[in-house]
Design an enzyme around this catalytic site. Structure first.
Site, PDB file in Angstrom:
ATOM      1  N   CYS A  18      -5.107  -6.863   4.838  1.00 18.83           N
ATOM      2  CA  CYS A  18      -3.756  -7.084   4.210  1.00 18.83           C
ATOM      3  C   CYS A  18      -3.643  -8.196   3.338  1.00 18.83           C
ATOM      4  CB  CYS A  18      -2.878  -7.493   5.223  1.00 18.83           C
ATOM      5  SG  CYS A  18      -1.283  -7.684   4.619  1.00 18.83           S
ATOM      6  N   CYS A  65      -0.403 -10.971   3.764  1.00 22.16           N
ATOM      7  CA  CYS A  65      -0.118 -11.515   5.067  1.00 22.16           C
ATOM      8  C   CYS A  65      -1.081 -10.998   6.171  1.00 22.16           C
ATOM      9  CB  CYS A  65       1.279 -11.713   5.178  1.00 22.16           C
ATOM     10  SG  CYS A  65       1.901 -10.241   5.370  1.00 22.16           S
ATOM     11  N   SER A  66      -0.263 -10.196   6.889  1.00 23.51           N
ATOM     12  CA  SER A  66      -1.093  -9.704   8.143  1.00 23.51           C
ATOM     13  C   SER A  66      -0.361  -8.385   8.570  1.00 23.51           C
ATOM     14  CB  SER A  66      -1.030 -10.833   9.301  1.00 23.51           C
ATOM     15  OG  SER A  66       0.212 -11.050   9.758  1.00 23.51           O
ATOM     16  N   CYS A  67      -0.109  -7.711   7.473  1.00 26.52           N
ATOM     17  CA  CYS A  67       0.372  -6.354   7.970  1.00 26.52           C
ATOM     18  C   CYS A  67      -0.457  -5.340   8.794  1.00 26.52           C
ATOM     19  CB  CYS A  67       0.897  -5.457   6.707  1.00 26.52           C
ATOM     20  SG  CYS A  67       2.282  -6.379   5.783  1.00 26.52           S
TER      21      CYS A  67
END
Length: 206
Positions: free
Chosen positions: A111, A114-116
């Site tokens: 990602c 961010c941190s999907c």
């Protein structure tokens, strides 16, 4: 884990202290109750996590038609597995897509923003997945990053990098390990790790 993505030894302790402070403040303000956090954690310990993804991959390994449907429409294919918990298409799983490793191609999921992450099939993202260094380098030099994870991809194999986002959350169907003919779906699922479904590793050998 490579030292390049190493975090201070006290990182978890410091993060836990911040979480406790935030939880206390939210309870004091009446935003949540003392049971709210425990309820959420229980969901991701017992209902939504990599154990679901492992079962999905195992079914794809033994059922080529299901595998194709999973690639074409992951939510619909996953919904066919009635033994999975309710809510697989919600709470970070609304737009899941699957890609399959195979001869001549290896897939890596990151990602860049961010941190999907597809929580229902992979659980909560690890620290290194959210690390800015990992995210940027994996996009620029995926082979080098994979090698640092202990996975050397032959030059003849194409490495495809998939960017998870709020619109699409990707996961990988790793290749079925050799020598697993005749194994049950349960036995096969035990070979599937979150790392393999992210593309930084391959499925364990039988």
């Amino acid at each position: 884990m490579t030292d390049r993505f190493h975090h201070p030894d006290d990182r978890e302790a410091r993060s836990a202290a911040r979480v406790r402070a935030l939880e206390t403040l939210l309870i004091e303000k009446g935003v949540i109750t003392s049971k709210t956090v425990d309820t959420v954690l229980n969901v991701f310990e017992t209902k939504m996590g990599p154990f679901n993804g492992a079962r999905i991959v195992a079914r794809a390994w033994v059922d080529p038609a299901f595998k194709q449907r999973l690639i074409e429409d992951a939510p619909a294919a996953i919904a066919e597995l009635t033994d999975l918990p309710e809510g697989m298409a919600g709470a970070e799983g609304e737009h899941m897509r699957a890609v399959a490793n195979g001869e001549g191609v290896h897939n890596l999921v990151i990602c860049m923003l961010c941190s999907c992450y597809p929580w229902p099939v992979l659980g909560l993202p690890p620290y290194w997945y959210k690390d800015p260094t990992f995210r940027s380098r994996a996009a620029r030099e995926p082979r080098a990053v994979l090698k640092e994870f202990g996975l050397t991809v032959p030059e003849s194999t194409e490495v495809k990098v998939w960017d998870s986002s709020a619109q699409i959350r990707w996961f990988v169907i790793p290749e079925r390990p050799a020598g697993t003919e005749g194994m049950s779906e349960g036995e096969l699922a035990a070979l599937v790790t979150p790392e393999a479904m992210m593309g930084v590793a391959v499925a364990a050998s039988a």
